[in-house]
Design a protein around this motif. Structure first.
Motif, PDB file in Angstrom:
ATOM      1  N   SER A  52      23.260  28.213  46.474  1.00 37.44           N
ATOM      2  CA  SER A  52      24.558  28.877  46.425  1.00 37.44           C
ATOM      3  C   SER A  52      24.403  30.351  46.034  1.00 37.44           C
ATOM      4  O   SER A  52      23.587  30.696  45.198  1.00 37.44           O
ATOM      5  N   VAL A  53      25.207  31.185  46.668  1.00 42.22           N
ATOM      6  CA  VAL A  53      25.203  32.612  46.374  1.00 42.22           C
ATOM      7  C   VAL A  53      26.554  32.969  45.774  1.00 42.22           C
ATOM      8  O   VAL A  53      27.591  32.534  46.273  1.00 42.22           O
ATOM      9  N   TYR A  54      26.516  33.750  44.729  1.00 46.80           N
ATOM     10  CA  TYR A  54      27.761  34.126  44.067  1.00 46.80           C
ATOM     11  C   TYR A  54      28.040  35.609  44.277  1.00 46.80           C
ATOM     12  O   TYR A  54      27.125  36.431  44.281  1.00 46.80           O
ATOM     13  N   CYS A  55      29.292  35.896  44.471  1.00 39.84           N
ATOM     14  CA  CYS A  55      29.726  37.246  44.808  1.00 39.84           C
ATOM     15  C   CYS A  55      29.270  38.241  43.744  1.00 39.84           C
ATOM     16  O   CYS A  55      29.393  38.005  42.543  1.00 39.84           O
ATOM     17  N   ARG A  56      28.738  39.355  44.216  1.00 41.38           N
ATOM     18  CA  ARG A  56      28.208  40.345  43.287  1.00 41.38           C
ATOM     19  C   ARG A  56      29.200  41.473  43.021  1.00 41.38           C
ATOM     20  O   ARG A  56      28.925  42.388  42.276  1.00 41.38           O
ATOM     21  N   ARG A  57      30.343  41.415  43.663  1.00 42.17           N
ATOM     22  CA  ARG A  57      31.310  42.505  43.480  1.00 42.17           C
ATOM     23  C   ARG A  57      31.969  42.425  42.105  1.00 42.17           C
ATOM     24  O   ARG A  57      32.075  41.360  41.501  1.00 42.17           O
ATOM     25  N   ARG A  58      32.428  43.546  41.664  1.00 42.41           N
ATOM     26  CA  ARG A  58      33.112  43.629  40.385  1.00 42.41           C
ATOM     27  C   ARG A  58      34.436  44.348  40.566  1.00 42.41           C
ATOM     28  O   ARG A  58      34.588  45.489  40.138  1.00 42.41           O
ATOM     29  N   LYS A  60      37.781  45.777  39.772  1.00 43.62           N
ATOM     30  CA  LYS A  60      38.345  46.187  38.475  1.00 43.62           C
ATOM     31  C   LYS A  60      37.382  45.883  37.333  1.00 43.62           C
ATOM     32  O   LYS A  60      37.769  45.468  36.242  1.00 43.62           O
ATOM     33  N   ARG A  61      36.099  46.061  37.607  1.00 45.55           N
ATOM     34  CA  ARG A  61      35.028  45.902  36.619  1.00 45.55           C
ATOM     35  C   ARG A  61      34.855  44.480  36.097  1.00 45.55           C
ATOM     36  O   ARG A  61      34.160  44.238  35.120  1.00 45.55           O
ATOM     37  N   LYS A  62      35.511  43.529  36.750  1.00 45.61           N
ATOM     38  CA  LYS A  62      35.291  42.137  36.350  1.00 45.61           C
ATOM     39  C   LYS A  62      34.467  41.449  37.425  1.00 45.61           C
ATOM     40  O   LYS A  62      34.845  41.469  38.592  1.00 45.61           O
ATOM     41  N   PRO A  63      33.353  40.823  37.028  1.00 45.02           N
ATOM     42  CA  PRO A  63      32.515  40.175  38.040  1.00 45.02           C
ATOM     43  C   PRO A  63      33.298  39.112  38.800  1.00 45.02           C
ATOM     44  O   PRO A  63      33.981  38.288  38.193  1.00 45.02           O
ATOM     45  N   CYS A  64      33.184  39.152  40.102  1.00 47.80           N
ATOM     46  CA  CYS A  64      33.933  38.203  40.942  1.00 47.80           C
ATOM     47  C   CYS A  64      33.324  36.806  40.828  1.00 47.80           C
ATOM     48  O   CYS A  64      33.998  35.854  40.473  1.00 47.80           O
ATOM     49  N   LEU A  65      32.020  36.726  41.143  1.00 45.13           N
ATOM     50  CA  LEU A  65      31.249  35.487  40.975  1.00 45.13           C
ATOM     51  C   LEU A  65      31.779  34.277  41.745  1.00 45.13           C
ATOM     52  O   LEU A  65      31.461  33.134  41.424  1.00 45.13           O
ATOM     53  N   GLU A  66      32.586  34.529  42.752  1.00 42.69           N
ATOM     54  CA  GLU A  66      33.024  33.442  43.613  1.00 42.69           C
ATOM     55  C   GLU A  66      31.860  33.022  44.511  1.00 42.69           C
ATOM     56  O   GLU A  66      30.985  33.814  44.810  1.00 42.69           O
ATOM     57  N   LYS A  67      31.873  31.753  44.937  1.00 39.66           N
ATOM     58  CA  LYS A  67      30.828  31.283  45.847  1.00 39.66           C
ATOM     59  C   LYS A  67      31.019  31.899  47.225  1.00 39.66           C
ATOM     60  O   LYS A  67      32.089  31.785  47.825  1.00 39.66           O
TER      61      LYS A  67
END
Ligand code: ZN
Length: 110
Positions: A52-58, A60-67
Protein backbone atom coordinates in the motif's frame (compact mmCIF):
# COMPACT_ATOMS: atom_id res chain seq x y z
CA UNK A 1 -7.87 21.35 -9.50
CA UNK A 2 -4.66 19.54 -8.72
CA UNK A 3 -2.09 19.05 -11.42
CA UNK A 4 -1.42 15.62 -12.81
CA UNK A 5 2.07 14.29 -12.19
CA UNK A 6 3.45 13.04 -15.47
CA UNK A 7 6.31 10.75 -14.64
CA UNK A 8 8.69 8.80 -16.81
CA UNK A 9 10.00 6.40 -14.20
CA UNK A 10 13.25 5.86 -16.10
CA UNK A 11 14.20 9.45 -15.19
CA UNK A 12 14.73 8.14 -11.68
CA UNK A 13 17.06 5.35 -12.76
CA UNK A 14 20.81 5.40 -13.20
CA UNK A 15 22.55 3.50 -15.99
CA UNK A 16 22.48 0.29 -13.92
CA UNK A 17 18.69 0.44 -13.59
CA UNK A 18 18.88 1.37 -9.93
CA UNK A 19 17.18 4.24 -8.16
CA UNK A 20 19.19 7.43 -8.32
CA UNK A 21 20.52 8.62 -4.96
CA UNK A 22 20.81 12.32 -5.69
CA UNK A 23 19.55 14.93 -5.71
CA UNK A 24 17.85 13.72 -2.55
CA UNK A 25 14.56 15.38 -3.47
CA UNK A 26 14.44 13.42 -6.72
CA UNK A 27 15.29 10.22 -4.89
CA UNK A 28 12.43 10.72 -2.43
CA UNK A 29 9.99 11.38 -5.27
CA UNK A 30 11.40 8.46 -7.23
CA UNK A 31 10.87 6.10 -4.32
CA UNK A 32 7.31 7.28 -4.00
CA UNK A 33 6.57 6.66 -7.67
CA UNK A 34 8.43 3.35 -7.56
CA UNK A 35 6.21 2.14 -4.74
CA UNK A 36 3.17 3.07 -6.81
CA UNK A 37 4.60 1.04 -9.72
CA UNK A 38 5.08 -1.96 -7.43
CA UNK A 39 1.52 -1.70 -6.20
CA UNK A 40 -0.18 -1.00 -9.52
CA UNK A 41 1.72 -3.63 -11.50
CA UNK A 42 1.13 -6.34 -8.94
CA UNK A 43 -0.75 -9.07 -10.86
CA UNK A 44 -3.25 -9.75 -8.12
CA UNK A 45 -5.68 -6.91 -7.27
CA UNK A 46 -5.50 -8.17 -3.70
CA UNK A 47 -1.89 -7.11 -3.38
CA UNK A 48 -0.17 -7.63 -0.02
CA UNK A 49 -0.93 -4.84 2.46
CA UNK A 50 2.74 -3.87 2.69
CA UNK A 51 2.48 -2.68 -0.93
CA UNK A 52 0.00 0.00 0.00
CA UNK A 53 1.11 3.53 -0.81
CA UNK A 54 0.01 6.46 1.27
CA UNK A 55 -0.46 9.96 -0.04
CA UNK A 56 2.54 12.16 0.53
CA UNK A 57 0.76 15.47 0.09
CA UNK A 58 0.30 17.84 2.96
CA UNK A 59 -2.73 20.01 2.16
CA UNK A 60 -2.76 22.89 4.64
CA UNK A 61 0.37 21.38 6.20
CA UNK A 62 -1.48 18.31 7.42
CA UNK A 63 -0.26 15.00 6.02
CA UNK A 64 -2.95 13.47 3.83
CA UNK A 65 -1.83 9.85 4.23
CA UNK A 66 -4.81 8.47 2.35
CA UNK A 67 -4.29 5.17 0.53
CA UNK A 68 -3.37 5.82 -3.08
CA UNK A 69 -5.30 3.93 -5.74
CA UNK A 70 -3.19 2.77 -8.67
CA UNK A 71 -3.83 0.71 -11.77
CA UNK A 72 -2.48 -0.02 -15.23
CA UNK A 73 -4.47 1.69 -17.96
CA UNK A 74 -4.94 -0.97 -20.67
CA UNK A 75 -4.99 1.46 -23.63
CA UNK A 76 -1.81 3.41 -22.92
CA UNK A 77 -0.16 0.82 -20.64
CA UNK A 78 0.66 3.72 -18.33
CA UNK A 79 0.08 3.51 -14.62
CA UNK A 80 -2.56 5.87 -13.30
CA UNK A 81 -2.84 6.75 -9.65
CA UNK A 82 -5.01 9.00 -7.59
CA UNK A 83 -5.50 9.94 -3.99
CA UNK A 84 -9.24 9.57 -3.31
CA UNK A 85 -9.05 12.22 -0.61
CA UNK A 86 -7.00 15.17 -1.87
CA UNK A 87 -7.25 14.23 -5.58
CA UNK A 88 -3.49 14.30 -6.08
CA UNK A 89 -3.01 12.22 -9.20
CA UNK A 90 -0.58 11.18 -11.83
CA UNK A 91 0.50 8.97 -14.62
CA UNK A 92 3.68 6.90 -14.84
CA UNK A 93 5.14 5.72 -18.11
CA UNK A 94 8.07 3.46 -19.07
CA UNK A 95 7.66 1.37 -15.95
CA UNK A 96 7.65 -1.99 -17.71
CA UNK A 97 10.92 -3.86 -17.34
CA UNK A 98 12.11 -1.72 -14.43
CA UNK A 99 13.07 -3.33 -11.14
CA UNK A 100 9.65 -2.34 -9.78
CA UNK A 101 7.65 -4.06 -12.51
CA UNK A 102 5.76 -6.82 -10.72
CA UNK A 103 3.56 -7.77 -13.67
CA UNK A 104 5.35 -11.08 -14.27
CA UNK A 105 5.72 -11.78 -10.58
CA UNK A 106 5.01 -15.41 -9.77
CA UNK A 107 4.27 -16.29 -6.22
CA UNK A 108 6.63 -19.23 -5.61
CA UNK A 109 5.01 -20.09 -2.30
CA UNK A 110 1.80 -21.32 -3.89
ZN1 ZN B 1 -3.99 12.80 -0.62
Amino acid sequence: MADTWMTDITHFLDEDGEMITEPVQAKVLGEYFASIVLMASFPDPDFPPEYSVYCRRRPKRKPCLEKIAGWVEPDSDDIYWICPKCQDKGRISNWRGTIWDMSDFVDVVH
